[in-house]
Design a protein around this motif. Structure first.
Motif, PDB file in Angstrom:
ATOM      1  N   ALA A  37      78.324 -87.229 124.343  1.00 49.87           N
ATOM      2  CA  ALA A  37      78.164 -85.885 125.001  1.00 49.87           C
ATOM      3  C   ALA A  37      77.792 -85.973 126.528  1.00 49.87           C
ATOM      4  O   ALA A  37      78.388 -85.289 127.281  1.00 49.87           O
ATOM      5  CB  ALA A  37      77.190 -84.975 124.287  1.00 49.87           C
ATOM      6  N   GLU A  38      76.911 -87.069 126.823  1.00 51.44           N
ATOM      7  CA  GLU A  38      76.434 -87.067 128.069  1.00 51.44           C
ATOM      8  C   GLU A  38      77.639 -87.517 129.108  1.00 51.44           C
ATOM      9  O   GLU A  38      78.106 -87.089 130.194  1.00 51.44           O
ATOM     10  CB  GLU A  38      75.319 -88.198 128.231  1.00 51.44           C
ATOM     11  CG  GLU A  38      74.950 -88.483 129.770  1.00 51.44           C
ATOM     12  CD  GLU A  38      73.757 -89.174 129.822  1.00 51.44           C
ATOM     13  OE1 GLU A  38      72.883 -89.502 128.914  1.00 51.44           O
ATOM     14  OE2 GLU A  38      73.549 -89.831 130.902  1.00 51.44           O
ATOM     15  N   GLN A  40      80.696 -86.892 128.483  1.00 51.48           N
ATOM     16  CA  GLN A  40      81.568 -85.914 128.683  1.00 51.48           C
ATOM     17  C   GLN A  40      81.366 -84.884 129.948  1.00 51.48           C
ATOM     18  O   GLN A  40      82.080 -84.618 130.941  1.00 51.48           O
ATOM     19  CB  GLN A  40      81.702 -85.089 127.339  1.00 51.48           C
ATOM     20  CG  GLN A  40      82.940 -84.018 127.413  1.00 51.48           C
ATOM     21  CD  GLN A  40      83.006 -83.531 125.863  1.00 51.48           C
ATOM     22  OE1 GLN A  40      82.068 -83.647 125.201  1.00 51.48           O
ATOM     23  NE2 GLN A  40      84.180 -82.927 125.652  1.00 51.48           N
ATOM     24  N   VAL A  41      79.869 -84.850 130.009  1.00 50.72           N
ATOM     25  CA  VAL A  41      79.410 -84.045 131.090  1.00 50.72           C
ATOM     26  C   VAL A  41      79.586 -84.452 132.340  1.00 50.72           C
ATOM     27  O   VAL A  41      79.988 -83.893 133.226  1.00 50.72           O
ATOM     28  CB  VAL A  41      77.760 -83.782 130.607  1.00 50.72           C
ATOM     29  CG1 VAL A  41      77.258 -83.120 131.938  1.00 50.72           C
ATOM     30  CG2 VAL A  41      77.570 -82.710 129.554  1.00 50.72           C
ATOM     31  N   VAL A  42      79.389 -85.786 132.427  1.00 47.35           N
ATOM     32  CA  VAL A  42      79.513 -86.511 133.739  1.00 47.35           C
ATOM     33  C   VAL A  42      81.019 -86.636 134.074  1.00 47.35           C
ATOM     34  O   VAL A  42      81.330 -86.494 135.094  1.00 47.35           O
ATOM     35  CB  VAL A  42      78.894 -87.900 133.631  1.00 47.35           C
ATOM     36  CG1 VAL A  42      79.340 -88.808 134.838  1.00 47.35           C
ATOM     37  CG2 VAL A  42      77.428 -87.668 133.291  1.00 47.35           C
ATOM     38  N   LEU A  44      83.371 -84.597 133.422  1.00 46.46           N
ATOM     39  CA  LEU A  44      83.954 -83.046 133.675  1.00 46.46           C
ATOM     40  C   LEU A  44      83.265 -82.931 134.913  1.00 46.46           C
ATOM     41  O   LEU A  44      83.835 -82.370 135.854  1.00 46.46           O
ATOM     42  CB  LEU A  44      83.474 -82.167 132.541  1.00 46.46           C
ATOM     43  CG  LEU A  44      84.429 -82.108 131.152  1.00 46.46           C
ATOM     44  CD1 LEU A  44      83.551 -81.294 130.110  1.00 46.46           C
ATOM     45  CD2 LEU A  44      85.695 -81.754 131.432  1.00 46.46           C
ATOM     46  N   GLY A  45      82.219 -83.267 135.192  1.00 43.72           N
ATOM     47  CA  GLY A  45      81.331 -82.765 136.543  1.00 43.72           C
ATOM     48  C   GLY A  45      82.033 -83.445 137.684  1.00 43.72           C
ATOM     49  O   GLY A  45      82.032 -83.011 138.695  1.00 43.72           O
TER      50      GLY A  45
ATOM     51  N   ILE B 127      81.340 -76.087 132.259  1.00 48.64           N
ATOM     52  CA  ILE B 127      80.746 -77.052 133.102  1.00 48.64           C
ATOM     53  C   ILE B 127      80.653 -76.442 134.401  1.00 48.64           C
ATOM     54  O   ILE B 127      79.436 -76.545 135.152  1.00 48.64           O
ATOM     55  CB  ILE B 127      81.294 -78.711 133.043  1.00 48.64           C
ATOM     56  CG1 ILE B 127      81.095 -79.377 131.513  1.00 48.64           C
ATOM     57  CG2 ILE B 127      80.461 -79.458 134.183  1.00 48.64           C
ATOM     58  CD1 ILE B 127      79.622 -79.517 131.301  1.00 48.64           C
ATOM     59  N   PHE B 142      72.687 -83.584 140.722  1.00 49.89           N
ATOM     60  CA  PHE B 142      73.696 -83.989 139.718  1.00 49.89           C
ATOM     61  C   PHE B 142      75.232 -83.969 140.524  1.00 49.89           C
ATOM     62  O   PHE B 142      76.004 -85.077 140.214  1.00 49.89           O
ATOM     63  CB  PHE B 142      74.013 -82.569 138.784  1.00 49.89           C
ATOM     64  CG  PHE B 142      75.107 -82.740 137.774  1.00 49.89           C
ATOM     65  CD1 PHE B 142      75.023 -83.586 136.686  1.00 49.89           C
ATOM     66  CD2 PHE B 142      76.222 -82.078 138.055  1.00 49.89           C
ATOM     67  CE1 PHE B 142      76.029 -83.857 135.974  1.00 49.89           C
ATOM     68  CE2 PHE B 142      77.118 -82.276 137.072  1.00 49.89           C
ATOM     69  CZ  PHE B 142      77.191 -83.187 136.212  1.00 49.89           C
ATOM     70  N   LYS B 178      74.835 -80.464 128.874  1.00 52.09           N
ATOM     71  CA  LYS B 178      75.246 -81.013 127.373  1.00 52.09           C
ATOM     72  C   LYS B 178      75.344 -79.707 126.440  1.00 52.09           C
ATOM     73  O   LYS B 178      75.972 -79.552 125.577  1.00 52.09           O
ATOM     74  CB  LYS B 178      74.251 -81.996 126.918  1.00 52.09           C
ATOM     75  CG  LYS B 178      74.845 -83.482 127.085  1.00 52.09           C
ATOM     76  CD  LYS B 178      73.775 -84.445 127.194  1.00 52.09           C
ATOM     77  CE  LYS B 178      73.491 -84.864 125.745  1.00 52.09           C
ATOM     78  NZ  LYS B 178      72.581 -86.215 125.729  1.00 52.09           N
TER      79      LYS B 178
END
Lengths: 164, 182
Positions: A37-38, A40-42, A44-45, B127, B142, B178
């Motif tokens: 999940a982490e 995926q966030v990174v 996508l970000g 996101i 971030f 998340k």
């Protein structure tokens, strides 16, 4: 499940294509939902706005930035064109007033020029420019030739003389 | 932190020096070098896609007008990001605090895998919206981390915080984001 500490730290580099996962790291990502999940966030970000590369008009922006600089480049002696034009126009007006108001047989102490309030707002440098284009007038005694050398009191007296 | 970013040719510092010396092409080179990264940063921070060019241009206008205030102790790109970020904040305030984040600005759906692409599109949109709603420091840490790949010490230097605090902000940002995908 234990999470390799370095995995989280490496995610931005892998997401940007600057590194890749080792087989062990890949195996962990496959089996660990939290790390996946982490990731995926990174991932996508890191891709947000990636398509702007094709949509932005960088050449146009660069041209306008260069043009903005050219517009803002100061003239020599920091005297802008508009300011310089104003000084010349004021000088011309002053010259005209002097020619009209100059008496044909005035006593030496008589004022040589009519009131000209525009002069009050001028800097010493601008006043010098005005005096440079003024015709020589009888009865004028300006203390010194360089107005920049005058102190405030002397400059005030010059102005009073000019304004009568 | 390095004072300039060299990409195999002249450093930012050298280009700024050339620009100050009257070389106008140096300004164009700096725009080409940092424009897209600045645009992505602004877009990821919530600026509408249709306003990115204008915002980037205005950021460069302000930067070059205030070039004497860049002392070279921070990366030129980070300095631009700060100016651009302030500009975006001003815009946001002028609009009365309303921020409309479009979720249809990403790439078109791939017809070879429409279902998978719709899901990916939806997650990317979540996101992006999530990033814009993060607290400022979390968002900036971030973005500097995942888009610019900066280490925590450089991020800390850019944002005026400590590397440890930057790591904590990053961790909180990731945890919040998340939550948007589950």
């Amino acid at each position: 499940m234990t999470h390799p500490i370095h995995l989280s730290d490496r995610m931005p580099q892998v997401a940007r294509g600057a590194a890749s996962w080792s087989p062990e790291e890949m195996a962990h990502l496959t089996s660990c939902a939290e790390c996946r999940a982490e990731w995926q966030v990174v991932e996508l970000g890191a891709t947000v706005g990636a398509d702007l590369t094709d949509r932005m008009d960088l050449a146009g922006i660069a041209a306008r930035v260069v043009a903005d600089r050219a517009r803002r480049t100061p003239l020599p002696k920091a005297l802008s064109f508009r300011r310089a034009s104003w000084v010349v126009a004021t000088a011309a007006a002053a010259a005209l007033l002097i020619m009209v108001a100059r008496p044909t047989s005035a006593p030496e102490s008589a004022p040589a020029v009519a009131l000209l309030p525009e002069l009050e707002g001028m800097s010493a440098e601008e006043l010098e420019l005005v005096f440079d284009v003024l015709p020589a007038a009888d009865g004028w005694t300006v203390p010194g030739t360089n107005l920049g050398d005058l102190d405030d009191g002397e400059l005030e007296r010059v102005l009073r003389t000019l304004e009568g | 932190m390095t004072a300039s970013r060299s990409t195999g040719h002249e450093s930012d510092q050298a280009l700024v020096t050339a620009y100050r010396g009257g070389n106008e092409q140096a300004a164009g080179e700096l725009v080409q070098r940092h424009g897209v990264a600045l645009g992505r940063y602004l877009y990821s921070s919530g600026a509408p896609a249709g306003e990115i060019d204008d915002l980037v241009q205005e950021t460069f206008f302000r930067a070059f007008r205030a070039l004497d205030t860049w002392r070279g102790d921070a990366a030129f790109r980070s300095w631009l990001f700060r100016i651009g970020g302030n500009l975006r904040k001003d815009l946001y305030r002028r609009e009365g605090g309303r921020q409309v984040v479009s979720i249809v600005e990403t790439d078109a759906v791939d017809h070879a895998d429409p279902e998978g692409q719709v899901i990916a599109h939806d997650q990317a949109a979540r996101i992006r919206v999530g990033i814009t709603r993060l607290p400022r420091l979390q968002r900036e840490v971030f973005l500097l981390r995942v888009q610019e790949g900066l280490p925590y010490d450089e991020i800390a230097c850019n944002l005026g915080t400590t590397p440890g605090a930057a790591r904590v902000h990053y961790h909180h940002a990731v945890q919040r984001l998340k939550g948007l995908l589950t």
